[in-house]
Design a protein around this motif. Structure first.
Motif, PDB file in Angstrom:
ATOM      1  N   TYR A   1       5.387   6.802   0.992  1.00 40.96           N
ATOM      2  CA  TYR A   1       5.860   5.549   1.599  1.00 40.96           C
ATOM      3  C   TYR A   1       5.168   4.349   0.966  1.00 40.96           C
ATOM      4  CZ  TYR A   1       8.013   8.676   4.819  1.00 40.96           C
ATOM      5  OH  TYR A   1       8.790   9.687   5.331  1.00 40.96           O
ATOM      6  N   LEU A   2       5.948   3.298   0.830  1.00 39.58           N
ATOM      7  CA  LEU A   2       5.395   2.027   0.362  1.00 39.58           C
ATOM      8  C   LEU A   2       5.474   1.060   1.533  1.00 39.58           C
ATOM      9  CD1 LEU A   2       4.338   0.303  -2.004  1.00 39.58           C
ATOM     10  CD2 LEU A   2       6.712  -0.327  -2.493  1.00 39.58           C
TER      11      LEU A   2
ATOM     12  N   GLY B   1      13.754   5.017  -2.614  1.00 38.76           N
ATOM     13  CA  GLY B   1      14.084   5.950  -3.685  1.00 38.76           C
ATOM     14  C   GLY B   1      13.472   5.636  -5.040  1.00 38.76           C
ATOM     15  N   LYS B   2      12.781   4.510  -5.140  1.00 42.24           N
ATOM     16  CA  LYS B   2      12.123   4.183  -6.422  1.00 42.24           C
ATOM     17  C   LYS B   2      10.885   5.079  -6.580  1.00 42.24           C
ATOM     18  CE  LYS B   2      14.806   0.568  -7.131  1.00 42.24           C
ATOM     19  NZ  LYS B   2      16.017   0.767  -7.931  1.00 42.24           N
ATOM     20  N   ASP B   3      10.433   5.235  -7.811  1.00 39.77           N
ATOM     21  CA  ASP B   3       9.258   6.063  -8.058  1.00 39.77           C
ATOM     22  C   ASP B   3       7.998   5.195  -8.166  1.00 39.77           C
ATOM     23  OD1 ASP B   3       8.312   8.863  -8.726  1.00 39.77           O
ATOM     24  OD2 ASP B   3       7.455   7.697 -10.370  1.00 39.77           O
TER      25      ASP B   3
ATOM     26  N   VAL C   1       0.849  -1.192   0.000  1.00 37.32           N
ATOM     27  CA  VAL C   1       0.000   0.000   0.000  1.00 37.32           C
ATOM     28  C   VAL C   1       0.885   1.242   0.000  1.00 37.32           C
ATOM     29  CG1 VAL C   1      -1.795   1.284   1.232  1.00 37.32           C
ATOM     30  CG2 VAL C   1      -1.842  -1.202   1.259  1.00 37.32           C
ATOM     31  N   GLU C   2       0.562   2.208  -0.864  1.00 37.91           N
ATOM     32  CA  GLU C   2       1.271   3.493  -0.882  1.00 37.91           C
ATOM     33  C   GLU C   2       0.511   4.477  -0.003  1.00 37.91           C
ATOM     34  OE1 GLU C   2       1.848   4.902  -4.896  1.00 37.91           O
ATOM     35  OE2 GLU C   2       2.461   2.916  -5.583  1.00 37.91           O
ATOM     36  N   ILE C   3       1.265   5.312   0.755  1.00 32.07           N
ATOM     37  CA  ILE C   3       0.603   6.293   1.625  1.00 32.07           C
ATOM     38  C   ILE C   3       1.560   7.455   1.913  1.00 32.07           C
ATOM     39  CG2 ILE C   3       1.303   5.059   3.751  1.00 32.07           C
ATOM     40  CD1 ILE C   3      -2.076   6.916   3.276  1.00 32.07           C
ATOM     41  N   GLY C   4       1.009   8.650   2.118  1.00 32.57           N
ATOM     42  CA  GLY C   4       1.814   9.807   2.510  1.00 32.57           C
ATOM     43  C   GLY C   4       2.153   9.749   3.993  1.00 32.57           C
TER      44      GLY C   4
ATOM     45  N   TYR D   1       5.066  10.569  -8.343  1.00 34.71           N
ATOM     46  CA  TYR D   1       5.190  11.450  -9.520  1.00 34.71           C
ATOM     47  C   TYR D   1       6.590  12.054  -9.598  1.00 34.71           C
ATOM     48  CZ  TYR D   1       0.284  11.153 -10.832  1.00 34.71           C
ATOM     49  OH  TYR D   1      -0.939  10.709 -11.248  1.00 34.71           O
ATOM     50  N   ARG D   2       7.592  11.297  -9.216  1.00 40.22           N
ATOM     51  CA  ARG D   2       9.016  11.646  -9.291  1.00 40.22           C
ATOM     52  C   ARG D   2       9.425  12.814  -8.404  1.00 40.22           C
ATOM     53  NH1 ARG D   2       8.513  10.755 -15.042  1.00 40.22           N
ATOM     54  NH2 ARG D   2       9.007   8.565 -15.443  1.00 40.22           N
TER      55      ARG D   2
END
Ligand SMILES: C[S@@+](CC[C@H](N)C(=O)[O-])C[C@H]1O[C@@H](n2cnc3c(N)ncnc32)[C@H](O)[C@@H]1O
Length: 216
Positions: A132-133, A147-149, A97-100, A126-127
């Protein structure tokens, strides 16, 4: 009138909310659903979840504005409790899950209720924006996503897991769906906004996958 058209994909691929569109070659399935209300059975087939949901209440309601939903949610917990309940029902082997940053801790805690091993990496969105993943699994992953996008992370996740069917509860414009197709894996997804989902259908069609309406 809604100004959020997302190009003319929906005019080419007019998916409606009572329909399931399917890729005949591998039975990938997608449909328009508010995950607060319903959940298609086909989502239960997934063994890996990769999803980038709204990050907070304002963001969740921006998507309702963009969708012309005609309603809003009152608290972000309403959204994320449904989101994690559905993941619990799917019961995948692994979940990303991606989250701020604002709700990172809440999401880490939610994932730790479902999985014995939780890992988190700082990636970019968006680069540019930090994001966070989070990964929940039975065992640790040795892959370092730092550091991956987010444009690459769904593909990297799928490449580094053994899975057959990938679910995204917030499919959007299809980063996870495209990555699954590129990896030759079945994809199952839901998305609030039919016009965003049509962009997914168009993107997959550009790399050879033809989604068709199975319910008229
Ligand atoms: C951050 S975007 C996902 C971006 C996605 N990774 C992509 O490739 O476009 C979040 C998505 O969740 C969808 N969404 C928001 N609330 C939802 C809900 N209640 N049910 C289903 N989808 C929802 C939005 O319409 C949006 O497409």
């Amino acid at each position: 009138m809604n100004k959020w058209k997302y190009g003319d994909s929906w005019e080419k691929y007019p998916i409606e909310s009572n329909q399931i569109w399917e890729l005949k070659e591998d039975r990938s399935m997608i449909s328009v659903h508010d995950i607060l209300n319903s959940f298609p059975e086909y989502m239960l087939d997934a063994d890996l979840v990769y999803s980038d949901p709204p990050w907070n209440l304002g963001n969740a309601n921006t998507f309702h504005t963009k969708n012309d939903s005609g309603y809003y949610i009152n608290s972000f917990s309403e959204f994320y409790n449904s989101f994690f309940n559905l993941i619990q029902k799917i019961n995948p082997l692994v979940c990303y899950v991606e989250i701020g940053k604002q709700n990172l801790k809440i999401f880490q805690d939610k994932i730790s209720e479902l999985f014995p091993v939780v890992q988190s990496w700082e990636i970019t969105y968006y680069r540019k924006s930090p994001c966070y993943l989070i990964r929940g699994g039975q065992l640790e992953s040795s892959f370092d996503f730092t550091g991956k996008d987010d444009e690459q992370t769904p593909l990297l996740a799928i490449q580094n897991e053994s899975c057959n069917c990938i679910a995204d509860l917030c499919t959007g414009r299809g980063l996870t769906a495209v990555a699954a197709y590129q990896m030759g894996k079945r994809f199952v997804g839901t998305e609030l906004n039919k016009r965003r989902l049509a962009v997914t259908i168009e993107r997959v069609s550009k790399i050879g996958g033809i989604y068709e309406n199975t319910v008229s």
